[in-house]
Design a protein around this motif. Structure first.
Motif, PDB file in Angstrom:
ATOM      1  N   VAL A  58      17.485  12.212   0.520  1.00  0.00           N
ATOM      2  CA  VAL A  58      16.235  12.965   0.573  1.00  0.00           C
ATOM      3  C   VAL A  58      15.111  12.017   0.971  1.00  0.00           C
ATOM      4  O   VAL A  58      14.813  11.064   0.244  1.00  0.00           O
ATOM      5  CB  VAL A  58      15.909  13.622  -0.786  1.00  0.00           C
ATOM      6  CG1 VAL A  58      14.630  14.455  -0.677  1.00  0.00           C
ATOM      7  CG2 VAL A  58      17.069  14.484  -1.270  1.00  0.00           C
ATOM      8  N   ASP A  59      14.499  12.247   2.124  1.00  0.00           N
ATOM      9  CA  ASP A  59      13.347  11.510   2.625  1.00  0.00           C
ATOM     10  C   ASP A  59      13.644  10.008   2.807  1.00  0.00           C
ATOM     11  O   ASP A  59      13.517   9.218   1.874  1.00  0.00           O
ATOM     12  CB  ASP A  59      12.126  11.692   1.719  1.00  0.00           C
ATOM     13  CG  ASP A  59      11.520  13.077   1.818  1.00  0.00           C
ATOM     14  OD1 ASP A  59      11.863  13.814   2.767  1.00  0.00           O
ATOM     15  OD2 ASP A  59      10.696  13.429   0.954  1.00  0.00           O
ATOM     16  N   PRO A  60      14.005   9.601   4.026  1.00  0.00           N
ATOM     17  CA  PRO A  60      14.381   8.205   4.273  1.00  0.00           C
ATOM     18  C   PRO A  60      13.220   7.237   4.447  1.00  0.00           C
ATOM     19  O   PRO A  60      13.440   6.058   4.718  1.00  0.00           O
ATOM     20  CB  PRO A  60      15.208   8.294   5.565  1.00  0.00           C
ATOM     21  CG  PRO A  60      14.688   9.498   6.261  1.00  0.00           C
ATOM     22  CD  PRO A  60      14.313  10.466   5.181  1.00  0.00           C
ATOM     23  N   GLY A  61      11.976   7.693   4.317  1.00  0.00           N
ATOM     24  CA  GLY A  61      10.851   6.766   4.293  1.00  0.00           C
ATOM     25  C   GLY A  61      10.289   6.434   5.660  1.00  0.00           C
ATOM     26  O   GLY A  61      10.422   7.179   6.632  1.00  0.00           O
ATOM     27  N   ASN A 102      11.094  -0.037   6.325  1.00  0.00           N
ATOM     28  CA  ASN A 102      10.922  -0.062   4.877  1.00  0.00           C
ATOM     29  C   ASN A 102      11.196  -1.462   4.338  1.00  0.00           C
ATOM     30  O   ASN A 102      12.013  -2.199   4.872  1.00  0.00           O
ATOM     31  CB  ASN A 102      11.894   0.923   4.212  1.00  0.00           C
ATOM     32  CG  ASN A 102      11.577   2.365   4.539  1.00  0.00           C
ATOM     33  OD1 ASN A 102      10.436   2.791   4.441  1.00  0.00           O
ATOM     34  ND2 ASN A 102      12.591   3.122   4.939  1.00  0.00           N
ATOM     35  N   ARG A 103      10.505  -1.815   3.282  1.00  0.00           N
ATOM     36  CA  ARG A 103      10.738  -3.092   2.597  1.00  0.00           C
ATOM     37  C   ARG A 103      10.622  -2.862   1.105  1.00  0.00           C
ATOM     38  O   ARG A 103       9.519  -2.615   0.626  1.00  0.00           O
ATOM     39  CB  ARG A 103       9.733  -4.154   3.053  1.00  0.00           C
ATOM     40  CG  ARG A 103      10.058  -5.549   2.540  1.00  0.00           C
ATOM     41  CD  ARG A 103       9.118  -6.583   3.119  1.00  0.00           C
ATOM     42  NE  ARG A 103       9.188  -6.668   4.556  1.00  0.00           N
ATOM     43  CZ  ARG A 103      10.083  -7.402   5.221  1.00  0.00           C
ATOM     44  NH1 ARG A 103      10.987  -8.098   4.548  1.00  0.00           N
ATOM     45  NH2 ARG A 103      10.073  -7.435   6.539  1.00  0.00           N
ATOM     46  N   LEU A 135       6.384   0.321   1.543  1.00  0.00           N
ATOM     47  CA  LEU A 135       5.704  -0.969   1.571  1.00  0.00           C
ATOM     48  C   LEU A 135       4.916  -1.125   0.286  1.00  0.00           C
ATOM     49  O   LEU A 135       5.477  -1.354  -0.768  1.00  0.00           O
ATOM     50  CB  LEU A 135       4.811  -1.040   2.819  1.00  0.00           C
ATOM     51  CG  LEU A 135       5.569  -0.920   4.161  1.00  0.00           C
ATOM     52  CD1 LEU A 135       4.594  -0.859   5.327  1.00  0.00           C
ATOM     53  CD2 LEU A 135       6.529  -2.088   4.340  1.00  0.00           C
ATOM     54  N   VAL A 136       3.608  -0.974   0.353  1.00  0.00           N
ATOM     55  CA  VAL A 136       2.761  -1.047  -0.835  1.00  0.00           C
ATOM     56  C   VAL A 136       1.971   0.251  -0.907  1.00  0.00           C
ATOM     57  O   VAL A 136       1.794   0.927   0.102  1.00  0.00           O
ATOM     58  CB  VAL A 136       1.798  -2.262  -0.787  1.00  0.00           C
ATOM     59  CG1 VAL A 136       2.594  -3.543  -0.808  1.00  0.00           C
ATOM     60  CG2 VAL A 136       0.906  -2.205   0.457  1.00  0.00           C
TER      61      VAL A 136
END
Length: 229
Positions: free
Chosen positions: A35-38, A42-43, A16-17
Motif C-alpha cells: 500500500v503506497d510505495p512512497g 526513498n531513504r 525522507l524527513v
C-alpha cells in the motif's frame, strides 16, 4: 525500520524527513499487498525495508494506491523490472495521474498536479486498474473518500486494518484532517471522514500516510475525529 502493527501487517518507514516522511504498508494474508510505495527516491529505500522483514519486490502480488500524489505513487518506479502484478487506484485519480482529466488550472492543488504529472505520471507500462467505491479486492474493501484528491480511496482489510492514505493524518495520538493547502476540497474531505465513520466496520489498526499508525481502537479514533469536525 519496519514495524509489525498486527499479524501480517507491516509499516514500512519510507520517505525522507517530515513532511516527506511517508508511510508505506505491506500486508501478507496469503497474497502480498503493498500500500503506497512512497516517493520516487526513498531513504530508507523500499527495497531495504522489504528485505528487513524477509521480502523482495518480486514477492509483491499487487499494489494499492490510496491516491495520486508523488509521495504515494512515485515509488512505483522502484518496482520496475521485478513486479508485474496489478496496481489499483481510485478511478478519478487514475484519470488525474494519467492525464486523462485536467484539474482546474487556477486551483492550488490542481496546478501542482498539472506540473507533477509531467514529471511523475502514473506509468503506462503497468497494469493500473480503476477501483470503485465498495469494490472488494481479496480481503480488502475500497471506500471512495474524495476531498484530499477527487479519487482518494481508503482500503480496509477484514482483519481489522484500515489504510487511510491522506484522508486523515495522526497528530499527538489523534486522527486529524490534512491541512487545506494539501487538499482539493476541505468540505468534501470532511464529509468523507463523517461518511467513512458511519460506513466502515470496526477496525483496530489505523494506518495513515503521515504520522504514527494507531494499533488499537482505530475506529473509535475515527469516530472521535468525525465528532470534532
Amino acid at each position: 525500520m519496519p514495524t509489525e502493527l498486527a499479524d501480517g501487517v507491516w509499516l514500512l518507514d519510507i520517505g525522507l524527513v517530515p513532511p516527506f516522511a511517508t508511510n508505506g504498508y505491506l500486508v501478507d494474508d496469503g497474497t502480498v499487498t503493498l500500500v503506497d510505495p512512497g516517493l520516487p527516491w526513498n531513504r530508507p529505500s523500499l527495497g531495504s525495508e522489504l528485505s528487513e522483514i524477509g521480502y523482495e519486490v518480486g514477492d509483491i502480488d499487487r499494489v494499492f494506491l490510496t491516491h495520486y500524489d508523488i509521495d504515494h505513487t512515485g515509488g512505483l518506479r522502484a518496482l520496475d523490472g521485478a513486479f508485474d502484478g496489478p496496481v489499483y487506484i481510485g478511478a478519478d485519480d487514475l484519470a488525474l495521474g494519467s492525464g486523462e482529466s485536467d484539474p482546474k488550472l487556477l486551483h492550488h492543488k490542481g496546478l501542482f498536479h498539472r506540473v507533477a504529472r509531467r514529471l511523475y505520471p502514473l506509468p503506462d507500462h503497468m497494469d493500473i486498474r480503476a477501483v470503485e467505491d465498495g469494490e472488494q479486492i481479496g480481503r480488502f474493501t475500497a471506500y471512495h473518500t474524495p476531498g484530499h484528491n477527487p479519487g482518494h480511496t481508503v482500503f480496509v482489510h477484514d482483519s481489522g486494518a484500515a489504510f487511510l492514505g491522506d484522508l486523515l493524518w495522526e497528530d499527538d495520538g489523534r486522527l486529524t484532517p490534512p491541512f487545506w493547502l494539501d487538499s482539493y476540497d476541505m468540505r468534501a474531505l470532511t464529509e468523507s471522514i463523517r461518511e467513512l465513520s458511519e460506513r466502515v466496520p470496526p477496525f483496530e489498526v489505523a494506518a495513515m500516510g503521515h504520522g504514527t499508525p494507531l494499533v488499537s481502537d482505530g475506529r473509535r479514533a475515527l469516530l472521535e475525529c468525525a465528532a470534532r469536525l
